[in-house]
Design an enzyme around this catalytic site. Sequence first.
Site, PDB file in Angstrom:
ATOM      1  N   LYS A  36      15.576  -0.330   5.328  1.00 23.21           N
ATOM      2  CA  LYS A  36      14.869   0.053   4.057  1.00 23.21           C
ATOM      3  C   LYS A  36      16.276   0.700   3.229  1.00 23.21           C
ATOM      4  O   LYS A  36      16.856   1.641   3.690  1.00 23.21           O
ATOM      5  CB  LYS A  36      13.880   1.027   4.207  1.00 23.21           C
ATOM      6  CG  LYS A  36      13.194   1.460   2.820  1.00 23.21           C
ATOM      7  CD  LYS A  36      12.039   2.318   2.976  1.00 23.21           C
ATOM      8  CE  LYS A  36      12.364   3.757   3.311  1.00 23.21           C
ATOM      9  NZ  LYS A  36      12.561   4.270   1.903  1.00 23.21           N
ATOM     10  N   ASP A  63      13.225  -0.265  -1.429  1.00 21.43           N
ATOM     11  CA  ASP A  63      11.952   0.782  -1.713  1.00 21.43           C
ATOM     12  C   ASP A  63      12.323   1.353  -3.052  1.00 21.43           C
ATOM     13  O   ASP A  63      12.827   2.532  -3.349  1.00 21.43           O
ATOM     14  CB  ASP A  63      12.082   2.039  -0.544  1.00 21.43           C
ATOM     15  CG  ASP A  63      10.753   2.839  -0.840  1.00 21.43           C
ATOM     16  OD1 ASP A  63       9.922   2.432  -1.460  1.00 21.43           O
ATOM     17  OD2 ASP A  63      10.829   3.986  -0.093  1.00 21.43           O
ATOM     18  N   LYS A  65      10.019   1.369  -5.897  1.00 16.56           N
ATOM     19  CA  LYS A  65       8.936   1.881  -6.300  1.00 16.56           C
ATOM     20  C   LYS A  65       8.767   1.630  -7.763  1.00 16.56           C
ATOM     21  O   LYS A  65       8.719   2.649  -8.674  1.00 16.56           O
ATOM     22  CB  LYS A  65       8.636   3.498  -6.246  1.00 16.56           C
ATOM     23  CG  LYS A  65       8.486   3.785  -4.719  1.00 16.56           C
ATOM     24  CD  LYS A  65       7.834   5.126  -4.420  1.00 16.56           C
ATOM     25  CE  LYS A  65       8.002   5.443  -2.897  1.00 16.56           C
ATOM     26  NZ  LYS A  65       9.078   5.388  -2.247  1.00 16.56           N
ATOM     27  N   ASP A  68       6.588  -0.400 -14.739  1.00 23.55           N
ATOM     28  CA  ASP A  68       7.153  -0.509 -16.056  1.00 23.55           C
ATOM     29  C   ASP A  68       6.125  -1.390 -16.624  1.00 23.55           C
ATOM     30  O   ASP A  68       5.229  -1.856 -16.049  1.00 23.55           O
ATOM     31  CB  ASP A  68       8.624  -0.704 -16.162  1.00 23.55           C
ATOM     32  CG  ASP A  68       9.171  -0.299 -17.539  1.00 23.55           C
ATOM     33  OD1 ASP A  68       8.779  -0.530 -18.497  1.00 23.55           O
ATOM     34  OD2 ASP A  68      10.384   0.001 -17.094  1.00 23.55           O
ATOM     35  N   THR A 117       2.619  10.192  -0.907  1.00 21.67           N
ATOM     36  CA  THR A 117       1.840  11.180   0.025  1.00 21.67           C
ATOM     37  C   THR A 117       2.521  12.725  -0.258  1.00 21.67           C
ATOM     38  O   THR A 117       1.859  13.370   0.359  1.00 21.67           O
ATOM     39  CB  THR A 117       2.407  10.805   1.551  1.00 21.67           C
ATOM     40  OG1 THR A 117       4.022  10.612   1.431  1.00 21.67           O
ATOM     41  CG2 THR A 117       1.799   9.445   2.076  1.00 21.67           C
ATOM     42  N   ARG A 208      15.265   9.869   9.187  1.00 22.40           N
ATOM     43  CA  ARG A 208      15.983  10.867  10.037  1.00 22.40           C
ATOM     44  C   ARG A 208      15.963  10.942  11.647  1.00 22.40           C
ATOM     45  O   ARG A 208      17.148  11.157  12.284  1.00 22.40           O
ATOM     46  CB  ARG A 208      15.953  12.252   9.504  1.00 22.40           C
ATOM     47  CG  ARG A 208      16.245  12.365   8.088  1.00 22.40           C
ATOM     48  CD  ARG A 208      15.560  13.554   7.438  1.00 22.40           C
ATOM     49  NE  ARG A 208      14.152  13.169   7.186  1.00 22.40           N
ATOM     50  CZ  ARG A 208      13.472  14.078   6.446  1.00 22.40           C
ATOM     51  NH1 ARG A 208      13.752  15.122   5.690  1.00 22.40           N
ATOM     52  NH2 ARG A 208      12.342  13.460   6.098  1.00 22.40           N
TER      53      ARG A 208
END
Length: 232
Positions: A36, A63, A65, A68, A117, A208
């Site tokens: 990603k 990713d 997002k 528009d 989230t 991570r």
Amino acid sequence: MPIEPRERLIVALDLSSVEAAQAMVARLGEAVSFYKIGYQLAFAGGLAYVPALADAGKRVFLDLKLHDIGNTVEQGVKSAARLGASFLTVHGYPQTMRAAVAAREGKLRVLAVTVLTSFDDNDLKVAGYRTTVAELVAARAAQARDLGVDGVVCSPEEASPVRSIVGGALALVTPGIRPVGAAAGDQKRIATPAAAIAAGADYLVVGRPIIAAADPKAAAQAIVADIAKAKT
Ligand code: C5P
């Protein structure tokens, strides 16, 4: 068609340069097949790295997002498809999802982000919405299904309710994954790899716990082993 455990792991290349990303991909080798790329790497030359990753046989999740006006989303989606990406995120607004679905081509699949989230009920209220997070997630998941979106990004907690709304045809992609005993960092709604798959996730995004591990390849292999144990 069941998805192989290794194909379900998406490693977030949340790194500050293409050189660092290339080094991580080399260290992970055959242990990882899906990556990603988000804002951090995309705006540090990472978009130009997408074709190279795709040519090396890796799948790429952009990713970004998108959100528009319809025409701008359509043109952006077409460019992302030509880069060789397999997944691209858009915000789960009906106009945006409709434009993205209309413009997708080749192997590109469109994923909708229902509600970030990091939002809770009060954040939605402050932003002018009159629904709870659970209500808005459910409404947007149903809209994503009805508009022909290919998948939905959601937290492991939402995976089970979202799965019952969208059925089996859409891909569910969940971040917020932490192996047993790993530090949560800034993630709040977390699950182990096996628990997220058991809740209905198809793909897990892990950053991570792999890229900051002393041995990233061993960390990735341990996660794939945990995925393989999950009851689907
Ligand atoms: O490092 P960590 O495993 O927390 O990384 C999770 C990745 O998933 C990050 O790239 C983050 O941007 C992304 N993500 C998330 N929560 C969402 C959507 C995406 O953590 N709701």
